[in-house]
Scaffold this motif. Structure first.
Motif, PDB file in Angstrom:
ATOM      1  N   LYS A   1       0.832  -1.205   0.000  1.00 37.14           N
ATOM      2  CA  LYS A   1       0.000   0.000   0.000  1.00 37.14           C
ATOM      3  C   LYS A   1       0.868   1.257   0.000  1.00 37.14           C
ATOM      4  O   LYS A   1       0.584   2.218  -0.726  1.00 37.14           O
TER       5      LYS A   1
ATOM      6  N   LYS B   1       1.216   4.075  -3.175  1.00 37.65           N
ATOM      7  CA  LYS B   1       0.935   5.491  -2.931  1.00 37.65           C
ATOM      8  C   LYS B   1       2.145   6.375  -3.200  1.00 37.65           C
ATOM      9  O   LYS B   1       2.016   7.454  -3.805  1.00 37.65           O
TER      10      LYS B   1
ATOM     11  N   GLY C   1      -4.591   1.026  -9.119  1.00 35.37           N
ATOM     12  CA  GLY C   1      -4.342   1.020  -7.691  1.00 35.37           C
ATOM     13  C   GLY C   1      -4.069  -0.325  -7.058  1.00 35.37           C
ATOM     14  O   GLY C   1      -4.342  -0.525  -5.869  1.00 35.37           O
ATOM     15  N   ARG C   2      -3.498  -1.240  -7.817  1.00 37.22           N
ATOM     16  CA  ARG C   2      -3.180  -2.564  -7.279  1.00 37.22           C
ATOM     17  C   ARG C   2      -2.085  -3.207  -8.099  1.00 37.22           C
ATOM     18  O   ARG C   2      -1.773  -2.751  -9.192  1.00 37.22           O
TER      19      ARG C   2
END
Length: 269
Positions: free
Chosen positions: A217, A221, A230-231
């Protein structure tokens, strides 16, 4: 989609896990005969067992080879010739992150080690197997590059340079051997769930004193903010593109690089 390549023989380097093994499963399901190659024979046996458990009646062989050693690559080519009469499809998924860090801290030896595996490994397998493809008058070659070729990250300068070289190599070969019925293309993944990125995240987690998931995570970011989905990507998502490119459905695709990066590369080009 019917790939229309049943009965073909595919060699997949880096085939014991990740994108290589995921690709083997898709091709095997379409009737392709598979040769899995990587460094460790035991991990290859485990991969072959997983493949045969998932795809019934698949013909799969394994051969441990080190792409940093030309003699080892030549032995792999000889095995393919003896067992199958040569290959039809070459997928070079083997590679390593190599030395990383501030540019001024990286030595000649750091650079040479990364180049020897990530760039020269591709050179060696192409040099060894193109004659087999020429003999058959039909061939597909996929070289795995990376988003780093387009969007280099400052701590990975040797890896960045090698992956840019892979794309250039593929384009060069596509111009040289298309007349023989051979098609060469690249696939450039970004932050896929593979043993290599697992190791990167484990190192980051240790450095930060947190779990792997927490490290992922933070990394998304702070280090990959442009990765729009986002993965991390899944190996199967890359394998699906590779499978299309080696199929008869992609018979007019040549000298191209396909990014499978979740939007990680910020530029449109």
């Amino acid at each position: 989609m019917d790939l229309n390549i049943s009965g073909k023989v595919a060699l997949i380097t880096g085939g014991d896990s990740g994108m290589g093994l995921a690709t083997a499963k898709i091709l095997a399901a379409d009737g392709v005969k598979i040769i899995l190659s990587d460094l460790d024979e035991e991990s290859l046996k485990d991969a072959a067992a997983e493949l045969t458990a998932e795809v019934k009646d698949v013909k799969v062989s394994t051969f441990a080879a080190n792409l940093a050693d030309n003699a080892s690559v030549l032995k792999l080519a000889a095995f393919a010739e003896e067992q199958y009469g040569g290959i039809d499809i070459l997928i070079n998924s083997a590679g390593a992150r190599g030395a990383a860090g501030d540019f001024l801290t990286l030595t000649d030896e750091d650079w040479q080690e990364t180049i020897n595996t990530d760039l020269m490994g591709a050179v060696r397998v192409c040099r060894a197997f193109i004659p087999q493809l020429q003999k058959k008058g039909w061939g597909r070659v996929i070289l795995i590059a990376s988003e780093n070729a387009y969007q280099p990250y400052e701590e990975e300068s040797p890896y960045n340079a090698c992956k840019a070289g892979i794309i250039n190599l593929s384009k060069c070969l596509s111009r040289s051997y298309s007349k023989d019925g051979l098609l060469f293309n690249c696939v450039s993944p970004a932050f896929i769930e593979t043993p290599m990125t697992d190791a990167m995240m484990d190192d980051l987690a240790k450095e930060r004193g947190e779990t792997r998931e927490e490290a992922i995570k933070w990394f998304l970011k702070n280090k990959r903010p442009n990765l729009a989905v986002g993965r991390r990507g899944k190996p199967e998502e890359v394998a699906a593109v590779i499978a299309f490119l080696v199929s008869e459905q992609a018979s007019f695709v040549n000298g191209v690089n396909y990014r499978v990066d979740g939007g990680a590369v910020e530029s449109a080009f």
